[in-house]
Design a protein around this motif. Structure first.
Motif, mmCIF file in Angstrom:
data_model
loop_
_atom_site.group_PDB
_atom_site.id
_atom_site.type_symbol
_atom_site.label_atom_id
_atom_site.label_comp_id
_atom_site.label_asym_id
_atom_site.label_seq_id
_atom_site.Cartn_x
_atom_site.Cartn_y
_atom_site.Cartn_z
ATOM 1 N N VAL A 88 21.740 54.137 122.347
ATOM 2 C CA VAL A 88 21.061 52.713 122.323
ATOM 3 C C VAL A 88 22.129 51.823 122.021
ATOM 4 O O VAL A 88 22.390 50.574 122.777
ATOM 5 C CB VAL A 88 20.243 52.639 120.882
ATOM 6 N N VAL A 89 23.435 52.206 121.224
ATOM 7 C CA VAL A 89 24.850 51.372 120.964
ATOM 8 C C VAL A 89 25.226 51.189 122.317
ATOM 9 O O VAL A 89 25.650 50.034 122.695
ATOM 10 C CB VAL A 89 25.516 51.990 119.932
ATOM 11 N N ALA A 90 25.508 52.313 123.076
ATOM 12 C CA ALA A 90 26.059 52.230 124.353
ATOM 13 C C ALA A 90 25.318 51.119 125.199
ATOM 14 O O ALA A 90 26.361 50.317 125.898
ATOM 15 C CB ALA A 90 26.310 53.303 125.063
ATOM 16 N N GLU A 91 24.075 51.330 125.344
ATOM 17 C CA GLU A 91 23.540 50.491 126.227
ATOM 18 C C GLU A 91 23.336 48.727 125.866
ATOM 19 O O GLU A 91 23.627 47.916 126.738
ATOM 20 C CB GLU A 91 21.915 50.801 126.379
ATOM 21 N N GLN A 92 23.373 48.504 124.244
ATOM 22 C CA GLN A 92 23.467 47.248 123.737
ATOM 23 C C GLN A 92 24.784 46.688 124.223
ATOM 24 O O GLN A 92 24.956 45.510 124.626
ATOM 25 C CB GLN A 92 23.073 47.105 122.547
ATOM 26 N N PHE A 93 25.769 47.456 124.002
ATOM 27 C CA PHE A 93 27.192 46.668 124.147
ATOM 28 C C PHE A 93 27.614 46.845 125.372
ATOM 29 O O PHE A 93 28.506 45.744 125.717
ATOM 30 C CB PHE A 93 28.035 47.202 122.959
ATOM 31 N N GLY A 94 27.103 47.721 126.215
ATOM 32 C CA GLY A 94 27.406 47.727 127.698
ATOM 33 C C GLY A 94 27.091 46.338 128.447
ATOM 34 O O GLY A 94 27.336 45.614 129.111
ATOM 35 N N THR A 95 25.662 45.943 127.724
ATOM 36 C CA THR A 95 24.956 44.907 128.240
ATOM 37 C C THR A 95 25.720 43.546 127.929
ATOM 38 O O THR A 95 26.146 42.841 128.648
ATOM 39 C CB THR A 95 23.530 44.761 127.682
ATOM 40 N N LEU A 96 26.422 43.544 126.523
ATOM 41 C CA LEU A 96 27.175 42.454 126.071
ATOM 42 C C LEU A 96 28.364 42.364 127.023
ATOM 43 O O LEU A 96 28.752 41.262 127.455
ATOM 44 C CB LEU A 96 27.381 42.741 124.592
ATOM 45 N N HIS A 97 29.105 43.497 127.253
ATOM 46 C CA HIS A 97 30.439 43.550 127.805
ATOM 47 C C HIS A 97 30.001 42.972 129.370
ATOM 48 O O HIS A 97 30.771 42.292 129.811
ATOM 49 C CB HIS A 97 31.049 44.740 127.983
ATOM 50 N N ALA A 98 28.918 43.712 129.947
ATOM 51 C CA ALA A 98 28.797 42.928 131.424
ATOM 52 C C ALA A 98 28.558 41.768 131.388
ATOM 53 O O ALA A 98 28.643 40.868 132.330
ATOM 54 C CB ALA A 98 27.633 43.922 131.886
ATOM 55 N N LEU A 99 27.612 40.850 130.446
ATOM 56 C CA LEU A 99 27.579 39.531 130.381
ATOM 57 C C LEU A 99 28.745 38.806 130.210
ATOM 58 O O LEU A 99 29.005 37.810 130.701
ATOM 59 C CB LEU A 99 26.385 39.238 129.490
ATOM 60 N N HIS A 100 29.567 39.306 129.086
ATOM 61 C CA HIS A 100 30.820 38.562 128.648
ATOM 62 C C HIS A 100 32.014 39.351 128.776
ATOM 63 O O HIS A 100 32.474 39.669 127.669
ATOM 64 C CB HIS A 100 30.412 38.054 127.352
ATOM 65 N N PRO A 101 32.410 39.796 130.045
ATOM 66 C CA PRO A 101 33.518 40.572 129.998
ATOM 67 C C PRO A 101 34.933 40.281 129.494
ATOM 68 O O PRO A 101 35.385 38.855 129.492
ATOM 69 C CB PRO A 101 33.655 40.899 131.522
ATOM 70 N N GLY A 102 35.369 41.120 128.666
ATOM 71 C CA GLY A 102 36.677 40.901 127.990
ATOM 72 C C GLY A 102 36.775 40.111 126.683
ATOM 73 O O GLY A 102 37.581 39.602 126.207
ATOM 74 N N ARG A 103 35.418 40.022 126.259
ATOM 75 C CA ARG A 103 35.342 39.087 125.148
ATOM 76 C C ARG A 103 34.650 39.931 123.926
ATOM 77 O O ARG A 103 34.061 39.245 122.758
ATOM 78 C CB ARG A 103 34.316 37.578 125.202
#
Length: 331
Positions: A88-103
């Motif tokens: 779940v953590v990987a999917e949530q933060f993978g989503t965040l990283h894909a939406l806001h790469p590098g941030r």
């Protein structure tokens, strides 16, 4: 010369007499204003079953904060891994990283950040709740980010979207895990000041280079309230101390007003608690805080500093960060 990145740790406080929505709106505005001041990161912390803290769902709040800002890194300080399945953590933060790469920063803690009954309600099983399970849970999280899960499970988003990972801690245990895995380490000086120097020494002495990091990189989170005078800072900080006093007594409440804090009957035991809470923190006028910061920096030599400013009114919080940047650091 103190020349390290400065960041913000916010608890999304819910103020007495105000709504959760108002508290979250204030946190959003603080993120915008501290970004404009040039702060490097803006983190929120996971807490549960606490009526005075609205950041119980960091990934949801971080999505909102990242969308409300443009440059500042946003992250968790932290996600408490025992409360969540690593997938779940990987999917949530993978989503965040894909939406806001590098941030996006993923700060991970090994404690549940709440009482055991609430932790069990979150996890729904006792599996993974103890400290000895933490290294395995952390390893599973990295496998999901890298697509190496032995069961063939693919985290989408997640694989190929690994954010910057930090290990959080308030003890020597977390320092040693961060060192062994070659991870960035953020220490909670704001509530475990006595352990800061020993933990940082353990981390630096035992650090093993990794694909994450070639050399140790440590940040300390420190409580900070800066006002025009020492007396004003003391008034602004008292609600914070009263909130922690009530939490320690098993009666967590919304953040009291300065007037409510001033009217609270403080005896010798309460005064001792407050003095212990303030030990090693940053509190006072810019001149006073500069001296405190010089001493703290000389003893800990952090690579980054993160400020936690828990005061009632948003404008006082913003003013504290402005004074820190303009009259403490720039002095």
């Amino acid at each position: 010369m103190i020349d390290v990145p400065l960041s913000v740790l916010d608890l999304a406080p819910v103020q007495s007499g105000r709504t959760v929505a108002a508290g979250l709106a204030a946190t959003t505005e603080l993120a915008r204003r501290t970004e404009a001041m040039g702060f490097h990161r803006f983190w929120v912390a996971e807490h549960h079953n606490m009526p005075g803290i609205a950041s119980s769902a960091p990934s949801v709040l971080l999505a909102h904060l990242a969308a409300a800002t443009t440059r500042i890194r946003v992250g968790s300080g932290g996600v408490m891994l025992p409360n969540h399945a690593p997938l779940v953590v990987a999917e949530q933060f993978g989503t965040l990283h894909a939406l806001h790469p590098g941030r996006i920063d993923l700060g991970i803690g090994r404690a549940p950040g709440t009482d055991q009954a609430t932790a069990l309600a979150l996890r729904r099983t006792r599996d993974g709740l103890s400290a000895e399970h933490f290294p395995q849970e952390l390893a599973a999280l990295f496998r999901y980010f890298r697509g190496t899960d032995p069961g063939g499970i693919t985290a989408t988003p997640g694989i190929g979207e690994e954010p910057e990972v930090w290990l959080l801690g308030s003890s020597g245990y977390s320092a040693q895990v961060a060192a062994a895995l070659g991870l960035r380490f953020a220490f909670a000086h704001h509530f475990s000041a006595a352990n800061t120097e020993p933990a940082l020494a353990l981390y630096r002495e035992n650090f093993q280079p990794s694909e994450h990091l070639a050399r140790p990189h440590a940040m300390i989170a420190v409580a900070a309230v800066v006002a025009d005078t020492d007396e004003q800072a003391d008034v602004l900080a008292l609600p914070r101390e009263l909130a922690f006093l009530q939490l320690a007594a098993g009666r967590p409440q919304a953040l009291p007003t300065p007037e409510q804090a001033a009217a609270f009957p403080i005896g010798a035991r309460e005064r001792h608690f407050i003095e212990q809470r303030r030990e090693g923190q940053l509190l006072g006028s810019p001149e006073t805080v500069r001296q405190q910061l010089d001493d703290l920096f000389a003893r800990t030599r952090p690579d980054e500093i993160m400020l936690n400013t828990l005061v009632y009114d948003l404008e006082d919080r913003i003013r504290s960060f402005e004074l820190f940047k303009e009259k403490v650091i720039a002095a």
